[in-house]
Design a protein around this motif. Structure first.
Motif, PDB file in Angstrom:
ATOM      1  N   VAL A  89     -47.920  28.227  52.129  1.00 52.68           N
ATOM      2  CA  VAL A  89     -48.886  29.270  51.389  1.00 52.68           C
ATOM      3  C   VAL A  89     -48.306  30.701  51.233  1.00 52.68           C
ATOM      4  CG1 VAL A  89     -50.174  30.966  53.028  1.00 52.68           C
ATOM      5  CG2 VAL A  89     -50.066  29.175  54.137  1.00 52.68           C
ATOM      6  N   LEU A  90     -48.615  30.949  50.748  1.00 47.72           N
ATOM      7  CA  LEU A  90     -48.140  31.946  49.671  1.00 47.72           C
ATOM      8  C   LEU A  90     -49.330  33.037  49.876  1.00 47.72           C
ATOM      9  CD1 LEU A  90     -46.024  32.867  46.442  1.00 47.72           C
ATOM     10  CD2 LEU A  90     -48.119  32.207  45.402  1.00 47.72           C
ATOM     11  N   GLY A  91     -48.087  34.538  50.050  1.00 48.76           N
ATOM     12  CA  GLY A  91     -49.621  35.664  50.086  1.00 48.76           C
ATOM     13  C   GLY A  91     -47.989  36.802  49.297  1.00 48.76           C
ATOM     14  N   VAL A  92     -49.489  37.406  48.621  1.00 49.43           N
ATOM     15  CA  VAL A  92     -49.161  38.737  48.305  1.00 49.43           C
ATOM     16  C   VAL A  92     -49.970  40.295  48.272  1.00 49.43           C
ATOM     17  CG1 VAL A  92     -49.264  40.311  46.032  1.00 49.43           C
ATOM     18  CG2 VAL A  92     -48.833  37.348  45.945  1.00 49.43           C
ATOM     19  N   GLY A  93     -48.909  40.726  49.068  1.00 52.28           N
ATOM     20  CA  GLY A  93     -49.460  42.244  49.327  1.00 52.28           C
ATOM     21  C   GLY A  93     -48.400  43.331  48.908  1.00 52.28           C
ATOM     22  N   VAL A 114     -44.297  36.452  48.927  1.00 51.90           N
ATOM     23  CA  VAL A 114     -43.732  35.934  50.533  1.00 51.90           C
ATOM     24  C   VAL A 114     -44.295  34.311  50.200  1.00 51.90           C
ATOM     25  CG1 VAL A 114     -43.696  34.866  53.105  1.00 51.90           C
ATOM     26  CG2 VAL A 114     -44.105  37.467  51.981  1.00 51.90           C
ATOM     27  N   LEU A 115     -43.402  33.270  49.965  1.00 50.15           N
ATOM     28  CA  LEU A 115     -43.786  32.033  50.131  1.00 50.15           C
ATOM     29  C   LEU A 115     -43.900  31.145  52.002  1.00 50.15           C
ATOM     30  CD1 LEU A 115     -45.118  29.293  48.720  1.00 50.15           C
ATOM     31  CD2 LEU A 115     -42.545  29.370  47.754  1.00 50.15           C
ATOM     32  N   LEU A 116     -44.630  30.500  52.519  1.00 45.57           N
ATOM     33  CA  LEU A 116     -43.971  30.330  53.218  1.00 45.57           C
ATOM     34  C   LEU A 116     -44.467  28.876  53.559  1.00 45.57           C
ATOM     35  CD1 LEU A 116     -46.540  32.496  55.795  1.00 45.57           C
ATOM     36  CD2 LEU A 116     -44.357  32.435  55.299  1.00 45.57           C
ATOM     37  N   SER A 117     -43.240  27.562  53.878  1.00 44.82           N
ATOM     38  CA  SER A 117     -43.484  26.454  54.087  1.00 44.82           C
ATOM     39  C   SER A 117     -44.660  26.289  55.067  1.00 44.82           C
ATOM     40  CB  SER A 117     -42.470  25.468  54.693  1.00 44.82           C
ATOM     41  OG  SER A 117     -42.183  26.707  55.941  1.00 44.82           O
ATOM     42  N   PRO A 118     -44.265  24.668  55.086  1.00 47.54           N
ATOM     43  CA  PRO A 118     -46.053  24.299  55.963  1.00 47.54           C
ATOM     44  C   PRO A 118     -45.413  24.488  57.407  1.00 47.54           C
ATOM     45  CG  PRO A 118     -46.003  22.538  54.413  1.00 47.54           C
ATOM     46  CD  PRO A 118     -44.625  23.566  54.047  1.00 47.54           C
ATOM     47  N   ASN A 120     -50.795  48.702  57.117  1.00 49.73           N
ATOM     48  CA  ASN A 120     -50.856  49.224  56.119  1.00 49.73           C
ATOM     49  C   ASN A 120     -50.624  48.613  54.968  1.00 49.73           C
ATOM     50  OD1 ASN A 120     -48.139  49.071  56.744  1.00 49.73           O
ATOM     51  ND2 ASN A 120     -47.985  51.045  55.800  1.00 49.73           N
ATOM     52  N   MET A 121     -50.626  47.202  54.939  1.00 49.16           N
ATOM     53  CA  MET A 121     -51.162  46.347  53.857  1.00 49.16           C
ATOM     54  C   MET A 121     -51.937  45.664  53.952  1.00 49.16           C
ATOM     55  SD  MET A 121     -47.330  46.866  53.232  1.00 49.16           S
ATOM     56  CE  MET A 121     -47.064  44.561  51.867  1.00 49.16           C
ATOM     57  N   THR A 122     -51.897  45.617  52.680  1.00 49.65           N
ATOM     58  CA  THR A 122     -53.865  44.599  51.903  1.00 49.65           C
ATOM     59  C   THR A 122     -52.501  43.110  51.400  1.00 49.65           C
ATOM     60  OG1 THR A 122     -54.468  46.626  51.304  1.00 49.65           O
ATOM     61  CG2 THR A 122     -55.280  44.212  50.359  1.00 49.65           C
ATOM     62  N   PHE A 123     -53.737  42.313  51.650  1.00 50.53           N
ATOM     63  CA  PHE A 123     -52.605  41.454  51.350  1.00 50.53           C
ATOM     64  C   PHE A 123     -54.045  40.311  50.657  1.00 50.53           C
ATOM     65  CE2 PHE A 123     -49.172  41.442  54.963  1.00 50.53           C
ATOM     66  CZ  PHE A 123     -48.226  41.400  54.082  1.00 50.53           C
ATOM     67  N   ALA A 124     -53.153  39.198  49.627  1.00 53.41           N
ATOM     68  CA  ALA A 124     -54.265  37.611  49.323  1.00 53.41           C
ATOM     69  C   ALA A 124     -53.325  36.621  49.370  1.00 53.41           C
ATOM     70  CB  ALA A 124     -54.499  38.210  47.983  1.00 53.41           C
ATOM     71  N   SER A 125     -54.119  35.740  49.736  1.00 50.29           N
ATOM     72  CA  SER A 125     -53.258  34.685  50.658  1.00 50.29           C
ATOM     73  C   SER A 125     -53.724  33.483  49.708  1.00 50.29           C
ATOM     74  CB  SER A 125     -52.895  34.559  52.127  1.00 50.29           C
ATOM     75  OG  SER A 125     -54.300  33.888  53.005  1.00 50.29           O
ATOM     76  N   VAL A 126     -53.049  32.108  49.719  1.00 46.76           N
ATOM     77  CA  VAL A 126     -53.489  31.216  49.080  1.00 46.76           C
ATOM     78  C   VAL A 126     -52.935  29.903  49.671  1.00 46.76           C
ATOM     79  CG1 VAL A 126     -52.659  31.802  46.711  1.00 46.76           C
ATOM     80  CG2 VAL A 126     -54.712  30.078  46.835  1.00 46.76           C
TER      81      VAL A 126
END
Length: 190
Positions: free
Chosen positions: A161-165, A99-103, A145-151
């Motif tokens: 914000v970029l998130g990978v789950g 997921v890529l989120l805008s500001p 039930n998701m493990t995420f990393a965001s940067v």
């Protein structure tokens, strides 16, 4: 002085003698062997299961860490359709989402594997909270039930914000399969 037959231990032992095979030394030794072997295998199965579960979660966290670093390079290096195609290629395994989120927190791009549903508003809020700190290194967390990393990534007109789950349902399914395999091997050796 109490008579030997009135001792509590003898009474317990006497109750065990109600079983016909326990009347002989051979039966008692066989029972002791089976119970002690079963306990030892149960402890080993529990130990192996816990070690496997922790290792599996660490591997997933490492995989997410690698994927989010690759996704960050793609987001900051490419634009448009090419960026979307490259991010979709990252979601090659079961249970993954990018997921890529805008500001302002609205989703710019989201791609999922076929077995994962679309990321909810709750997940996106958690991604924004984790990414608001201007993190240049991935932050790992779990939601449902998701493990995420965001940067935080550079996305016009500011920082997005970029998130990978990764779905923990895949982990739990693999864990159950391994525990079942351990139990089958354990009972086969008895």
């Amino acid at each position: 002085m109490r008579h030997f037959f009135q001792q509590p231990f003898y009474r317990l032992f006497h109750h065990l003698r109600l079983f016909p095979f326990m009347r002989t030394l051979r039966g008692r030794l066989t029972s002791f062997y089976i119970v002690s072997t079963f306990c030892a295998f149960t402890l080993l199965a529990l130990l192996f299961s816990v070690v496997f579960f922790v290792t599996l979660h660490n591997q997933i966290d490492h995989h997410i860490h690698v994927v989010i670093n690759e996704a960050k390079q793609i987001v900051e290096g490419y634009t448009g359709e090419e960026r979307g195609r490259l991010l979709k290629n990252l979601v090659s395994t079961q249970g993954m989402t990018v997921v890529l989120l805008s500001p302002d927190g609205s989703p710019i791009l989201q791609t999922n594997s076929a077995d994962v549903s679309i990321v909810t508003e709750h997940h996106m809020q958690k991604l924004m909270i984790a990414g608001e700190r201007g993190n240049t290194q991935p932050v790992h967390f779990r939601v449902g039930n998701m493990t995420f990393a965001s940067v935080t990534v550079h996305e016009s007109p500011g920082e997005g914000v970029l998130g990978v789950g990764y779905s923990t349902a895949v982990i739990e399914k693999t864990f159950r399969s391994i525990v079942l395999l351990i139990l089958v091997v354990m009972f086969a050796t008895l």
